[in-house]
Design an enzyme around this catalytic site. Structure first.
Site, PDB file in Angstrom:
ATOM      1  N   LYS A 224       0.368   4.021   6.990  1.00 13.95           N
ATOM      2  CA  LYS A 224      -0.546   4.694   5.763  1.00 13.95           C
ATOM      3  C   LYS A 224      -0.007   6.680   5.589  1.00 13.95           C
ATOM      4  O   LYS A 224       0.616   6.885   7.148  1.00 13.95           O
ATOM      5  CB  LYS A 224      -1.907   4.034   6.034  1.00 13.95           C
ATOM      6  CG  LYS A 224      -2.195   3.662   6.060  1.00 13.95           C
ATOM      7  CD  LYS A 224      -2.861   2.527   4.558  1.00 13.95           C
ATOM      8  CE  LYS A 224      -3.376   1.080   4.954  1.00 13.95           C
ATOM      9  NZ  LYS A 224      -2.266   0.134   3.976  1.00 13.95           N
TER      10      LYS A 224
ATOM     11  N   SER B  63       0.318  -1.221  -0.465  1.00  9.66           N
ATOM     12  CA  SER B  63       0.185  -0.198  -0.056  1.00  9.66           C
ATOM     13  C   SER B  63       1.030   1.199  -0.053  1.00  9.66           C
ATOM     14  O   SER B  63       0.652   2.478  -0.674  1.00  9.66           O
ATOM     15  CB  SER B  63      -0.354   0.228   0.766  1.00  9.66           C
ATOM     16  OG  SER B  63      -0.243   0.046   2.470  1.00  9.66           O
TER      17      SER B  63
END
Length: 166
Positions: free
Chosen positions: A87, A38
């Site tokens: 993230k 990600s």
């Protein structure tokens, strides 16, 4: 008696070192191996101990939740607190954000933030599970410490294709 004394001294030093290491990891910094894709290309996933990126995350930012848009943060997965995610912080509490590839605009609730992976196509993030509570944040990623070719600071940046919050 000399060998026994030496073993006792080594045992005391090992326990002391372990306690200091746990204290530092719990209160100041932690080291995490990146898993998943990600955050690619900013960070590369690991598939073994010596491949992929290993990062350093500082915890001083947790004292008063001192974060900025664009920081890379470490947090517990909202649905499985045993998993840790990495993230990019997109929206802070109270900000209005436009969802990517959509005209929908939402307000990030107080006490929460909005996070997204740099690789949107392969990221399970706030677009999937919504805003995350600030209490789930474990720290701010500051440096890549492995592999040697990528050692350096992790920059705070804003994704090129994102409209800033308002």
């Amino acid at each position: 008696m000399g060998a026994r004394s030496q073993l006792w001294s080594i045992a005391k030093m090992s326990v002391t070192g372990g306690v200091i290491g746990v204290t530092i990891s719990d209160r100041y910094v932690t080291v995490v191996a990146i898993k998943g894709h990600s955050m690619h290309p900013t960070m590369t996933a690991t598939d073994s101990a010596l491949r992929g990126d290993i990062v350093l995350a500082e915890k001083a930012c947790l004292d008063q939740y001192k974060f900025s848009r664009g920081d890379v943060i470490l947090f517990k997965c909202p649905s499985n607190h045993k998993e840790v995610f990495v993230k990019r912080l997109i929206g802070l509490p109270g900000e209005w954000i436009q969802l990517p590839a959509s005209s929908e605009i939402i307000k990030v609730p107080q006490g929460h933030c909005w996070v997204e992976g740099d690789n949107a196509a392969r990221s399970w993030d706030s677009r999937s599970f919504g805003p995350i509570p600030l209490g789930l944040i474990n720290g701010r990623v500051t440096h890549i410490i492995w592999p040697p070719s990528k050692i350096g600071r992790v920059e705070r940046k804003w994704p090129e294709d994102r409209i800033p919050p308002f």
